[in-house]
Each structure stands twice: as C-alpha cells, then as structure tokens.
Design an enzyme around this catalytic site. Sequence first.
Site, PDB file in Angstrom:
ATOM      1  N   HIS A  45       0.852  -1.193   0.000  1.00 14.34           N
ATOM      2  CA  HIS A  45       0.000   0.000   0.000  1.00 14.34           C
ATOM      3  C   HIS A  45       0.887   1.242   0.000  1.00 14.34           C
ATOM      4  O   HIS A  45       1.686   1.437   0.927  1.00 14.34           O
ATOM      5  CB  HIS A  45      -0.916   0.001   1.228  1.00 14.34           C
ATOM      6  CG  HIS A  45      -1.992  -1.041   1.144  1.00 14.34           C
ATOM      7  ND1 HIS A  45      -2.402  -1.791   2.211  1.00 14.34           N
ATOM      8  CD2 HIS A  45      -2.736  -1.443   0.074  1.00 14.34           C
ATOM      9  CE1 HIS A  45      -3.374  -2.620   1.809  1.00 14.34           C
ATOM     10  NE2 HIS A  45      -3.574  -2.421   0.520  1.00 14.34           N
ATOM     11  N   GLU A  48       1.519   3.626   2.968  1.00 13.89           N
ATOM     12  CA  GLU A  48       2.110   3.051   4.184  1.00 13.89           C
ATOM     13  C   GLU A  48       3.623   2.955   4.040  1.00 13.89           C
ATOM     14  O   GLU A  48       4.219   1.867   4.108  1.00 13.89           O
ATOM     15  CB  GLU A  48       1.463   1.686   4.462  1.00 13.89           C
ATOM     16  CG  GLU A  48      -0.046   1.805   4.662  1.00 13.89           C
ATOM     17  CD  GLU A  48      -0.777   0.465   4.663  1.00 13.89           C
ATOM     18  OE1 GLU A  48      -0.112  -0.582   4.669  1.00 13.89           O
ATOM     19  OE2 GLU A  48      -2.012   0.487   4.648  1.00 13.89           O
ATOM     20  N   HIS A 152       2.462  -3.717   6.986  1.00  8.90           N
ATOM     21  CA  HIS A 152       1.455  -2.681   6.732  1.00  8.90           C
ATOM     22  C   HIS A 152       1.462  -1.709   7.916  1.00  8.90           C
ATOM     23  O   HIS A 152       2.227  -1.865   8.860  1.00  8.90           O
ATOM     24  CB  HIS A 152       0.061  -3.307   6.600  1.00  8.90           C
ATOM     25  CG  HIS A 152      -0.132  -4.104   5.339  1.00  8.90           C
ATOM     26  ND1 HIS A 152      -0.780  -3.608   4.240  1.00  8.90           N
ATOM     27  CD2 HIS A 152       0.248  -5.372   5.010  1.00  8.90           C
ATOM     28  CE1 HIS A 152      -0.802  -4.533   3.277  1.00  8.90           C
ATOM     29  NE2 HIS A 152      -0.178  -5.620   3.725  1.00  8.90           N
ATOM     30  N   GLU A 205       1.216  -5.176  11.306  1.00 14.37           N
ATOM     31  CA  GLU A 205       0.599  -3.850  11.180  1.00 14.37           C
ATOM     32  C   GLU A 205       1.325  -2.926  12.150  1.00 14.37           C
ATOM     33  O   GLU A 205       1.147  -3.001  13.364  1.00 14.37           O
ATOM     34  CB  GLU A 205      -0.902  -3.923  11.536  1.00 14.37           C
ATOM     35  CG  GLU A 205      -1.774  -4.496  10.448  1.00 14.37           C
ATOM     36  CD  GLU A 205      -2.173  -3.441   9.389  1.00 14.37           C
ATOM     37  OE1 GLU A 205      -1.849  -2.251   9.571  1.00 14.37           O
ATOM     38  OE2 GLU A 205      -2.800  -3.840   8.393  1.00 14.37           O
TER      39      GLU A 205
HETATM   40 ZN   LIG Z   1      -1.865  -1.862   4.191  1.00 13.65          ZN
END
Ligand SMILES: [Zn+2]
Length: 230
Positions: A45, A48, A152, A205
């Site tokens: 992404h 990010e 992420h 994350e």
């Molecule tokens: Zn992500």
Amino acid sequence: MFRAIAEQGTFSLKFKRYGTSVLGAPLYYLPSVLKTELLVIAGIHGEEAEGVFLLSRIIRSLNQPLEKTAFVLAANPDGLFLGTRANANGVDLNRNWPTKNWKKDKCFSRPYLESKPEIELSAGKSGASEPETKALLDLIQKLSPKQILAIHSPLACIDSLKRTPVVLALEKVFSLPWVEDIGYPTPGSLGSWCKENKVECITLELPRQSGEEIVRDYQKGFTEILMNDI
Ligand SMILES: [Zn+2]
C-alpha cells in the site's frame, strides 16, 4: 555484519529485478544467500511508507545478504511515488490476489483510521490482473518461502493464523498484540492467497507512529529477529 553508520546512506547489497509496475518502475527484491525461508514484503500500500523506510534502513545497515531471509522493499512503487494506497490503475494490490474469495466488487479504504471506509478502489479485472501482483506471485512461487511477513500500518497488531516463534518475537519487539483475524473481510488479499496455498503469512501492522520513530524504536530488535535463522 553491519556497515559503519557513515556508509548507510546508500545500498551496498544488490537487488534483483522481478518485474515492472504499471508506470514502468522496476520491481526489485533482495535475495537470500541460501534457500529463502522468510520473504519480507513492504510497500504493498503506497500510503504506508513507514514499512519501506524501516526495511530500507535495515537493508542499508547490512554488509551482506541474510542467509534465509529475502526482501521486497516496495511491492507497489507507483503507489509510493503517487502517494496512493492503490497502484496506478486504482487497484488495491491487497485485494487483487487470485483466491477463491476474490471479488470483482469495488473495495473501500479509510481516509484515516477513525473514519469510515469511503474511498472507492478496485480489486482489479481479475485475480492477479495487475503487473505488480502477478510479478510478486511469480516471485513467491519461484522462491517458495516457508513464511511471508507482510508489513502494513497503522493498525498496531500482528495478524497470523498461528502464534509462531516469529510472531512471539515480533510481539515482544514491537509491543503489539497478536490477533488471529484482522476483524473484517479481506477477499483477494495476500493473506487469503497464502492460506489457500499453505504458506504461513504474518501481517505486521505497524503502530501509528512516524517512520522516523518506528526506525528509532524498532530497527534494532526487528533486525535481530530477521537475522535469526527462522
Ligand atoms: Zn496496508
């Protein structure tokens, strides 16, 4: 094993090309010395960038590749260049994997963590319709790693089906909780593909901190995890 700090402004290790993005950017990975056991992937992404920054600092600190860990520093270079979650076609690359649960429907992202998912993105025309997904899929099949660690942000948790030794080590270094499920459906995600194809997948994350704080707080501990023979 580590380069002098003064040398860490540039890379000394050699990346290999595994594909080309929609806008023509090279897709690079850093191979392991031996058979890849762990493949670490950042930057799926484009909004990010913290994970890319963290991995970049780690790779730049090393004077030789790791024995069993390979890296994809930026899986979505166009998204990072454009500052978008999706690739240049507006496709969320973490909804574009050829899985049984892949859906052609629109998918949505949040403007920021507390808001509703209202930004419309696409899951692509089909699973692996995007060159970034297809190239990464081919790379994963070629390297055949035992585990994938996808980075992420900023949900601040470690998502994996099993609480493996790597997960336990990540919990400790990042002071984050382990969760068995992220809590919302993710059709066509890399995690779903891994589950179907019996590859262990851990989603790290990162917490809601600046990239600079993340490097300050976690680079050392995370490097030690990656350097262990996992
Ligand atoms: Zn992500």
